[in-house]
Scaffold this motif. Structure first.
Motif, short mmCIF file in Angstrom:
data_model
loop_
_atom_site.label_atom_id
_atom_site.label_comp_id
_atom_site.label_asym_id
_atom_site.label_seq_id
_atom_site.Cartn_x
_atom_site.Cartn_y
_atom_site.Cartn_z
N LEU A 76 7.55 40.59 8.22
CA LEU A 76 7.26 40.32 9.54
C LEU A 76 6.07 40.53 10.07
N PRO A 77 5.12 40.10 9.69
CA PRO A 77 3.90 40.09 10.40
C PRO A 77 3.78 38.34 9.94
N ALA A 78 4.29 38.29 8.80
CA ALA A 78 4.57 36.56 8.46
C ALA A 78 5.37 35.52 9.44
N LEU A 79 6.39 36.69 10.49
CA LEU A 79 7.38 35.93 11.05
C LEU A 79 7.00 35.76 12.60
N PHE A 80 6.08 37.48 13.22
CA PHE A 80 5.65 37.71 14.38
C PHE A 80 4.14 37.73 14.41
N PRO A 81 3.48 36.69 14.32
CA PRO A 81 1.53 35.91 14.85
C PRO A 81 1.06 37.77 15.04
N SER A 82 1.10 38.40 16.43
CA SER A 82 1.01 38.92 16.80
C SER A 82 1.00 40.67 16.37
N LEU A 83 2.43 40.92 15.21
CA LEU A 83 1.66 41.85 14.29
C LEU A 83 0.96 41.42 13.40
N ARG A 84 -0.35 40.63 13.09
CA ARG A 84 -0.95 40.01 11.94
C ARG A 84 -2.53 40.01 12.43
N THR A 85 -3.11 41.41 11.76
CA THR A 85 -4.69 41.20 12.04
C THR A 85 -6.01 40.45 10.71
N GLY A 86 -7.03 40.23 10.65
CA GLY A 86 -7.80 39.41 9.90
C GLY A 86 -7.22 40.54 8.59
N GLU A 87 -7.71 41.54 8.21
CA GLU A 87 -7.58 42.02 7.20
C GLU A 87 -6.03 42.45 6.78
N SER A 88 -5.85 43.01 5.91
CA SER A 88 -4.99 43.24 5.30
C SER A 88 -4.93 43.89 3.60
N GLU A 89 -3.57 44.85 3.29
CA GLU A 89 -3.14 46.14 3.09
C GLU A 89 -2.22 45.34 1.63
N GLY A 90 -2.34 44.61 0.37
CA GLY A 90 -2.06 43.72 -0.78
C GLY A 90 -1.61 43.04 0.23
N ASP A 91 -0.20 42.39 0.00
CA ASP A 91 0.70 41.44 0.61
C ASP A 91 0.48 41.90 2.22
N LEU A 92 0.68 42.42 2.15
CA LEU A 92 1.12 42.58 3.70
C LEU A 92 -0.10 43.07 4.31
N PHE A 93 -0.34 42.36 5.72
CA PHE A 93 -1.51 42.47 7.04
C PHE A 93 -0.75 43.30 8.07
N VAL A 101 13.24 47.29 13.44
CA VAL A 101 14.02 46.47 15.19
C VAL A 101 13.62 48.12 15.81
N LYS A 102 13.98 48.86 14.99
CA LYS A 102 14.32 50.54 16.39
C LYS A 102 11.88 50.97 15.86
N GLU A 103 11.75 50.53 14.82
CA GLU A 103 10.12 51.03 14.92
C GLU A 103 9.21 50.74 14.79
N VAL A 104 9.15 49.94 14.56
CA VAL A 104 7.84 48.12 14.80
C VAL A 104 8.16 47.30 15.96
N LEU A 105 8.62 46.67 15.83
CA LEU A 105 9.15 45.17 16.64
C LEU A 105 9.09 45.65 18.02
N THR A 106 8.41 45.36 19.43
CA THR A 106 9.22 44.88 20.01
C THR A 106 9.85 44.84 20.95
N PRO A 107 11.39 44.78 21.83
CA PRO A 107 12.57 44.41 22.49
C PRO A 107 12.66 42.30 21.73
N ALA A 108 11.74 42.33 22.32
CA ALA A 108 12.01 40.60 22.89
C ALA A 108 11.77 40.40 21.28
N GLN A 109 10.77 41.08 20.01
CA GLN A 109 10.58 40.42 18.61
C GLN A 109 11.79 41.33 18.01
N ALA A 110 12.71 42.11 18.47
CA ALA A 110 13.90 43.01 17.70
C ALA A 110 14.92 41.58 18.20
N LYS A 111 14.80 40.85 19.28
CA LYS A 111 15.95 39.97 19.26
C LYS A 111 15.83 38.89 18.54
#
Length: 169
Positions: free
Chosen positions: A14-31, A110-120
């Protein structure tokens, strides 16, 4: 469950697909998402999926470890074939549960993480990938035809299973 096909990998993408979910920090392989709510939802969903993946991995490992021993104990070709079929059915059920877990990952995204536009946008991408995979599977099945196994192959499998069981002791 096989590497990149793991359900939790869907959430890791998800963070790779939607850059708005990304910050400079990372937790393992997950931003980590910049939005606190999204961050908590993504972490919680990933933990739930990883726990279910671990349980399914353990079940599959058990099936694999007992498979050779069960086959080695069979005395007849008919019994061997029946046992092999039962074990293949168990693995097929595990594969179906893994597929359901993948769809739960999509649903959590879709239900918990993304905004409606991102989910679509995400659902459209999932639909495209699913359609391509289905078409590839249909072409492969049409080319390969139905599965048939000669009786000699069962005899070789039984011999190999007995050897594996002997090695295990």
């Amino acid at each position: 469950l096989g590497g990149d096909l793991r359900p939790s990998c869907i959430l890791a993408l998800l963070p790779a697909l939607f850059p708005s979910l990304r910050t400079g920090e990372s937790e393992g392989d997950l931003f980590l998402p910049s939005n606190e709510r999204q961050s908590q939802a993504l972490s919680a969903a990933r933990r739930r999926l990883q726990a279910r993946e671990a349980a399914l991995d353990g079940e599959v490992a058990e099936y694999q470890s007992t498979y050779a021993m069960k086959l080695a104990c069979e005395k007849t070709k008919e019994g061997f074939a029946e046992t092999a079929a039962e074990e293949v059915c168990k693995m097929a059920r595990a594969a179906r549960r893994a597929d359901k877990l993948r769809w739960r990952a999509v649903e959590a995204a879709v239900k918990e993480v993304l905004t409606p536009a991102q989910a679509k946008e995400f659902l459209k991408a999932v639909e495209n990938v699913s359609g391509k995979a289905g078409r590839h599977g249909a072409r492969w099945q049409a080319r390969a035809g139905p599965l048939s196994v000669p009786a000699e192959a069962f005899e070789r499998m039984r011999t190999n299973a007995r050897a594996a069981a002997d090695d295990a002791w």
